[in-house]
Write an enzyme that holds these catalytic residues in place. Structure first.
Site, short mmCIF file in Angstrom:
data_model
loop_
_atom_site.label_atom_id
_atom_site.label_comp_id
_atom_site.label_asym_id
_atom_site.label_seq_id
_atom_site.Cartn_x
_atom_site.Cartn_y
_atom_site.Cartn_z
N GLY A 1 6.94 14.18 11.54
CA GLY A 1 6.69 14.41 10.13
C GLY A 1 5.72 15.56 9.94
CB ALA B 1 -0.91 0.01 1.23
CB THR B 2 0.25 4.61 -1.48
OG1 THR B 2 0.15 4.10 -2.82
CG2 THR B 2 0.95 5.96 -1.49
CG HIS C 1 3.22 3.51 -4.66
ND1 HIS C 1 2.42 2.98 -3.67
CD2 HIS C 1 4.09 2.54 -4.99
CE1 HIS C 1 2.79 1.73 -3.43
NE2 HIS C 1 3.80 1.44 -4.24
CG LEU D 1 9.90 1.08 4.83
CD1 LEU D 1 10.03 0.40 6.19
CD2 LEU D 1 9.91 0.04 3.72
NE ARG E 1 10.88 12.52 11.03
CZ ARG E 1 9.73 11.88 11.24
NH1 ARG E 1 8.96 11.57 10.21
NH2 ARG E 1 9.34 11.55 12.45
CD GLU F 1 5.80 10.11 7.80
OE1 GLU F 1 6.07 10.93 8.70
OE2 GLU F 1 4.65 9.74 7.52
#
Length: 132
Positions: free
Chosen positions: A64, A36-37, A71, A43, A115, A45
Site C-alpha cells: 500500500g 475503528a477507521t 468513514h 480491511l 498499491r 487494503e
C-alpha cells in the site's frame, strides 16, 4: 499453466465480524466501542491485496502507498462488515482501487487506495538495510 492476466475491473470482497481488536477504543483513535477507521482501512487494503495477489508472478506482491477514504457511518461490535475493492487503473507497477465498506445496514466507507507491485525479496532487502 499461465497465470490469468491482471486487468482493470477485477473485484474482491472480504467479510469480518467487528471484534474487540477492531474497535476505536482499542486503537485509541477514539474512545467509543465502535468499528475503528484504522480497522476499516485495513480491511479495505486487505481486499485490494487479495484482489490481485493470485495474478502476480511468483516472488511478487503489492504494498500500500496511498489511502484516501471517508468513514461515513459507525458500526457496533459484533456486526459483520464487508470491504469491496475494485481495480480501476493500472499504470506500470501502480494499481489504483475503488474501495468501499458496508455493515449490515448501510455503506460505511468509500474511497481510493493505491498499491505498488514489488519484488518481495528486493523490497525486504532494501527495507532492512535501514537497520544494518
Amino acid at each position: 499453466m499461465k497465470k490469468p492476466e491482471l486487468q482493470v475491473g477485477l473485484r474482491f470482497e472480504i467479510e469480518e465480524v467487528v471484534s474487540d481488536s477492531m474497535l476505536a477504543s482499542h486503537f485509541q483513535s477514539g474512545l467509543l466501542d465502535v468499528f475503528a477507521t484504522p480497522s476499516m482501512i485495513a480491511l479495505m487494503e486487505k481486499a485490494a491485496l487479495l484482489c490481485v495477489e493470485s495474478y502476480l508472478e511468483e516472488g511478487y506482491t503489492t504494498v500500500g502507498s496511498k489511502v484516501d477514504v471517508l468513514h461515513l457511518a459507525p458500526t457496533p461490535k459484533g456486526m459483520k462488515v464487508k470491504a469491496v475493492a475494485q481495480l480501476i487503473s493500472i499504470e506500470d507497477r501502480k494499481l489504483t482501487f475503488k474501495v468501499e465498506a458496508y455493515d449490515s445496514f448501510e455503506k460505511i466507507g468509500e474511497g481510493i487506495h493505491e498499491r505498488f507491485i514489488v519484488d518481495r525479496e528486493r523490497f525486504l532487502n532494501k527495507t532492512y538495510q535501514k537497520v544494518r
